[in-house]
Scaffold this motif. Sequence first.
Motif, PDB file in Angstrom:
ATOM      1  N   ALA A  95      13.643  23.133   5.031  1.00 37.46           N
ATOM      2  CA  ALA A  95      12.353  23.694   4.628  1.00 37.46           C
ATOM      3  C   ALA A  95      12.261  25.183   4.935  1.00 37.46           C
ATOM      4  O   ALA A  95      12.338  25.606   6.087  1.00 37.46           O
ATOM      5  CB  ALA A  95      11.221  22.949   5.313  1.00 37.46           C
ATOM      6  N   GLU A 122       4.256  27.049  -0.221  1.00 35.62           N
ATOM      7  CA  GLU A 122       3.212  26.137   0.245  1.00 35.62           C
ATOM      8  C   GLU A 122       3.822  25.062   1.135  1.00 35.62           C
ATOM      9  O   GLU A 122       3.285  24.712   2.176  1.00 35.62           O
ATOM     10  CB  GLU A 122       2.521  25.454  -0.948  1.00 35.62           C
ATOM     11  N   LEU A 123       4.955  24.537   0.682  1.00 31.15           N
ATOM     12  CA  LEU A 123       5.597  23.455   1.416  1.00 31.15           C
ATOM     13  C   LEU A 123       6.023  23.921   2.799  1.00 31.15           C
ATOM     14  O   LEU A 123       5.948  23.186   3.777  1.00 31.15           O
ATOM     15  CB  LEU A 123       6.802  22.970   0.611  1.00 31.15           C
ATOM     16  N   ALA A 124       6.473  25.171   2.900  1.00 30.89           N
ATOM     17  CA  ALA A 124       6.892  25.705   4.197  1.00 30.89           C
ATOM     18  C   ALA A 124       5.690  26.206   4.993  1.00 30.89           C
ATOM     19  O   ALA A 124       5.834  26.631   6.132  1.00 30.89           O
ATOM     20  CB  ALA A 124       7.901  26.828   3.995  1.00 30.89           C
ATOM     21  N   GLY A 125       4.514  26.196   4.383  1.00 29.46           N
ATOM     22  CA  GLY A 125       3.301  26.566   5.095  1.00 29.46           C
ATOM     23  C   GLY A 125       3.122  28.063   5.288  1.00 29.46           C
ATOM     24  O   GLY A 125       2.571  28.502   6.291  1.00 29.46           O
TER      25      GLY A 125
END
Lengths: 236, 823
Positions: A95, A122-125
């Motif tokens: 990620a 987004e997935l990694a924030g």
Amino acid sequence: MTPPDSRRFPDGAVVSARGLAQRVTTADGELTILADIDLTVAPGETLAITGASGSGKSTLLGLLAGLDRPSAGEVMLLGAALSELDEDARARLRAGRVGFVFQSFQLLPALSALENILLPLELAGHRDARARAADWLARVGLAERASHTPRQLSGGEQQRVALARAFATDPQIVFADEPTGNLDADTGARIIDLLFELNARAGTTLVLVTHDAALATRCARRMHLVAGRVAARAPA
Amino acid sequence: MKLLRLGLWLLRRERASGEWRVLLLALVIGVGSVSTTGFLGDRFKRAMRDEGARFLGADLLVTSPRPVDSWPAHRLTHSAALEFASMVSHGDAFQLATVRAVDAAYPVAGTVKIAAQPFAPGIPGRALPPPGAIYADQELLPLLGAQVGDRVQLGATTFRIAGVVTQEPGQPGAMFGLAPRVFLRADAVAATQVLQPGSRVTYLYQFGGAPDALAAFSEAMKPRLDRTQRLIGAHEGVETLRGAFADTDRYIQLAALVSLLLAVVAIAITAHHYALRHYDQAALLRCMGATRRDLRTLYLIQFGSIGLAGSLAGIALGALLQTALAHLLLPTAVARLPALGPAPVVAGVASGFVALAGASMPALLRLLHVPPLRVLRRDLPPLSGSAWVSAGGSLVLLLGLTAWYAGELKLVGIFVGALAGLALLLALLAQLALGLGRVVQRMSYGPLRFGLAQLLRHRFDSTLQLAAFTLALFLVALLALVRSDLVDGWRQQVPADAPNHFLINIAPHQEQDVAAFLARHHLATSELYPMVRGRLTTKNGQPIEATLPPGQADASTLRRELNLSHTVTLPANNRIISGRWFGNRHGAEISVEAGMAERLGLALDDELGFAIGDQTISATITSLRSVRWDSMQPNFFVIFAAGPLDALPASYLAGVRIPDDAGSVLPEFVRSFPGVTVLALDKLITQITGIFNQIIAAVQLLLGFLLAAGMAVVVATLLAGLDARRQEAVLLRTLGAQRAYLARALLSEFVTLGLLAGLLACVSAEVAMALIAARLFDLPMTLHPWLWFALPAAGAALVGASGWLTTRHIVRVPPMQSIRALG
Ligand SMILES: Nc1ncnc2c1ncn2[C@@H]1O[C@H](COP(=O)(O)OP(=O)(O)OP(=O)(O)O)[C@@H](O)[C@H]1O
Ligand SMILES: [Mg+2]
């Protein structure tokens, strides 16, 4: 669990493999796809894996990226021994730190160009994900096409979006599998230029799979596969 | 949190995709149909529960067809009332009323409200009217053209209407408004002379008091009761009232459930297709570092949102439609029902989620287990499994849901079995029809040929669509036929000269006068039959209970007092099927109706004992008769030969046909014989068929859901094959096919599908109807030509529309863009 920074690995490698082999059992018995692969890729290094179709390039890439488990041998990725991680732990390891570029682009058809870049952020924030995605879109020269869906983009444009997506999270390593395989020679050349440019600027480690020897010469190191084994010498 | 945002974001980006729309649509239809009935059933149940003791008007009620003279010692408050039917007349107007003659203590519990004017609020009080007066239901006044204060005739007496009853303890009859209520003083009954020896009277004894005193009393009372007498606690009282409605309610719920089941099929197909289309997305997300749990959360958020939105929308739809249903089913009771309750909301959301989760879970699980390596090796197959696994899983879940709805496993078993059988049959028929389609296809040309080829190529899809839609059309048609043939048709079957009025309760001393009246007015009339009421108690010296065939222990024939008659001529419409009619022979012989004999296990030469008043009379069965009940003539289960009943007090009964243009004959009759009850059969039939039609209309409303669910299945299957169709369309267009050609091919495909579904539904409905008519009602089979036009037309229109709406854009896509879409 945060793995140690690749730049401070004891042996300095971002990804390395020892005695890597992949065998599958088919109806006709056991099939060896890869055997005796040893390699080490240092930070910032660019490695080209070449070989004929079916020689095992994609298989090797998948193993290095932790997408699959080898039959034998060990892969160290970003300082972690992949054999000790289960599939979810390997996913967490990837990620934000590992980028991918595929032959078939693999953009999500429902998302716009901008949103496709946004997805890994987004997935990694990432906090300022949207601004970052817009920035990356501009860097690949598609700022005006932000709201266009992949269907509305040409193949070359789609691959540029894919490049931006791969680099957007500031990964430590990017795996690219035949990134020009679906493009004409001209467009392919421009994509490769862009890939190396982005890579050079970010100092990212790059593992590039291709069957194009000319393209391979642009990488610092080359590795040639013949029937799943490393050939002594790459063909000229 | 970040996953929630991402999930909602992905959902929003894909909201325009066909899958979410079909899922939403299917949920709205499925949940909407079960909530419509759920809301109404819940309102009704709560109405019942809230009524509680107020329904009986007491904590305990004993009913008996005879007066009960001795009671166990008790210290309960109590009241005694009796109820009977009687004519009430005012000038030329008359009406059959349910008279309840009460004492000062009535009701022991609950409230009676009396108002000075119809539809005024009313003041709580006693049901006992002042001397010389009655209270009447407000519905009665307009029927009589009377007002409060007017005098009306009831039997031999006139009474002043002292007020209208606006509320009384629950009363099942009033629900359908069969015979309005009149309250009378118990001490005024004798003077009316309405009650004759054979009159049907119910004695009502109410008791109220402390629970333990009530319990002791009912324990002591139970052994003293015979089969015709009943002891009802407040709870059972509600159950009795529920009985009739609960059955209707349950069938309506099951009808609603068929829509939910079809919706589940649509959901399963769509979820399966959704998963197929998202394998790449899932693999990519895993590459980018999403764990399996992340993916699960992501998809749960998306499907959960759809589930919630669909369920809530379905519930809202149900809340709207239940009002319509309530008005159809219980027009007179709507105002008395409590407001919408929260329970069906919970049930609606639950069924929505069970349907969605059950139908989509297997597909989603496979999505979660996509190997990330798929991004490199596109050929990597998704895990095995099929839409059928999805559908199967959800069906099992839904069976549980069904059982919960119906509250009865056996019924669910039968229901599901029947449905499965029907589905199988329809699938088979669909296969046959497609075979027929092949023949047509060979003979056709142009777009029609191409469209039919499509239909045949996607044989599995076509079968599914055909079966689903045929099921919906079949049920709609069957119900329409039941309505036209059985309900309305039954009335037309009645012979033109059949009696349309029954005169009952004719006192022995009036027999001659009534006969003379009827003759004077040249009215077609049956014989005047003497009628004695009695209970069947023994067979060949043994208590009848001990001799009953299995399963008949609770036979309703034994719960009522029987109308016993005697005559020497075999009534018309009766046929001796074994033994010999006794004719003029005197003696202890009886003729028994064959159906009753079968139910109770009676045979020729059995000696039956009857309790009539305080006497016991025995007689031997010397013949069995079949009776045409639909002849509308007075018919009897048991007819005695001359002799045994002669000395017993009897009242007389006759069926008479009074022509519509008979003018004042009936008012004159009622005036001349105030104690005689005139039962207007045609009015009664109109009321009963009215009730039937209400129920059918309610079920038809639900079948609207069923049709919509059938359309959802069609859309879902089409959607799943849309990508392949698009490719074909592009190919055809690049090969030079015109848009119009493609459009016509598509249309002919769907219209054919709809026509076939309509035809299949026709055949099925005609066959089912013929079976019902023959087996249940002894009616000849008739064909319904209109059905053969209406159903295929409806099928073609509905399937054509849903198919066209789903696929039309593939005609419009310019070939260039289509080619790109293929890449
Ligand atoms: N799980 C498997 N089961 C059977 N065969 C496999 C499996 N994985 C890989 N192979 C086979 O192993 C060989 C190597 O595959 P791989 O995809 O790595 O080749 P490649 O060098 O990437 O070829 P290309 O240039 O065509 O992409 C192929 O013949 C492939 O069919
Ligand atoms: Mg490859």
